[in-house]
Design an enzyme around this catalytic site. Sequence first.
Site, PDB file in Angstrom:
ATOM      1  N   ALA A  62      25.660 -46.730  14.486  1.00 36.11           N
ATOM      2  CA  ALA A  62      25.965 -47.984  15.174  1.00 36.11           C
ATOM      3  C   ALA A  62      27.434 -48.292  14.958  1.00 36.11           C
ATOM      4  O   ALA A  62      28.100 -47.683  14.117  1.00 36.11           O
ATOM      5  CB  ALA A  62      25.115 -49.123  14.619  1.00 36.11           C
ATOM      6  N   LYS A  63      27.938 -49.186  15.720  1.00 35.02           N
ATOM      7  CA  LYS A  63      29.292 -49.687  15.498  1.00 35.02           C
ATOM      8  C   LYS A  63      29.376 -50.999  16.248  1.00 35.02           C
ATOM      9  O   LYS A  63      28.700 -51.188  17.266  1.00 35.02           O
ATOM     10  CB  LYS A  63      30.330 -48.704  16.065  1.00 35.02           C
ATOM     11  N   GLY A  64      30.194 -51.913  15.786  1.00 38.27           N
ATOM     12  CA  GLY A  64      30.374 -53.161  16.507  1.00 38.27           C
ATOM     13  C   GLY A  64      31.826 -53.556  16.435  1.00 38.27           C
ATOM     14  O   GLY A  64      32.581 -53.036  15.604  1.00 38.27           O
ATOM     15  N   ASP A 100      34.615 -52.515   8.424  1.00 42.99           N
ATOM     16  CA  ASP A 100      35.400 -51.474   9.084  1.00 42.99           C
ATOM     17  C   ASP A 100      36.827 -52.039   9.171  1.00 42.99           C
ATOM     18  O   ASP A 100      37.148 -53.026   8.500  1.00 42.99           O
ATOM     19  CB  ASP A 100      34.792 -51.198  10.475  1.00 42.99           C
TER      20      ASP A 100
END
Length: 361
Positions: free
Chosen positions: A51-53, A92
């Site tokens: 996942a990444k946001g 991040d």
Amino acid sequence: MLDLECNMIMLVGPMKGGIRYHPEVDPDEVNALAQLMTWKSAVADIPYGGAKGGIGCNPGDLSKSELERLTRVFTQKIHDLIGVHTDVPAPDMGTNAQTMAWILDEYSKFHGHSPAVVTGKPIDLGGSLGREAATGRGVVFAAEALLAEHGKAIKGLTFAIQGFGNVGSWAAKLIHERGGKVIAVSDITGAVKNPNGIDIPELLRHKESTGSLKDFQGADSMDANELLVHKCDVLIPCALGGVLHRGNAADVKAKFIIEAANHPTDPEADEILAKKGVVVLPDIYANSGGVTVSYFEWVQNIQGFMWDEQQVNRTLQNYMTRAFHNIKNMCQTHDCNLRMGAFTLGVSRVARATLLRGWEA
Ligand code: NAD
């Protein structure tokens, strides 16, 4: 702009990845980074999808209270998408332990106390001991596994390290402790070299007190670009992507490259380095120590039990060493290099889980 991307939904476990605050966040990049997290988790053999946001903003332009409000509103919008067993964010670029604390607090208003909903939290809110050093420590375990395969050890070898932030400074410190000679270090402020080995604890103190590598008495200054082609046994890029390219790859003198940064080697450089016989340990494996200890943090939160730091580090070493041998086996089976071996391992694990669930077309 708000975006959250996830894939490999609930195949082997929740989705996992960082939340990035950066002006250039865009959906395509977030998608690509989410996919990379899928392969990275699969290579590390941790039960996560990728996942990444991200939020398109410049956190440097925002006050602490603006950042807090932004994070809380973001959490209100995504609280039904994230969750302990669905999607577990982490820090991040542009986010940190404080951001995770705000997400945890806001999420808990909707769903009750849920420390495992984010990782990379402050220790006082359920963060894991050893998380801060985990990526750099994982890089060193990865280097040890690779060097052992070649009949070598860190002790006595020479290292050049680009980047002296979280990952680079921990890697340098641990290499120094193991008797490796860190002969060149660079960061955004400049670069230093000492053929007899830099005293890393002293360099850390100098960086801490001056904020810069400049004017360090224990080494000579050097051109930061020269660091990548400096004569050494092992080169560890720990800063930016794309630093090894067709313009400098032929001049690299290291025999081993450990990709601590994401994408430091572009495809053209990869080919040139392979022809020169340079062994490149790929990023999806080499920098997976951070996500692996994030997984340990999640496990501890679910257990309601805190591991001591030795247990975190010992288990990380087991995971890194096991993953290296699994990659090597893939390389032997498919007669390929370490990058292809790592991707083949990741993709085959995801494919196997997909087939076992009966999701084949
Ligand atoms: P950081 O911001 O703490 O450190 C980055 C370092 O790179 C700083 O010392 C900075 O001065 C230096 N730098 C920037 N531009 C440079 C240049 N042109 N030349 C030389 N040095 C330069 O970041 P970090 O957390 O240490 O991450 C470093 C790399 O590792 C990034 O590519 C990141 O994506 C990757 N990574 C980090 C983690 C993690 O857990 N921190 C996990 C996986 C991958």
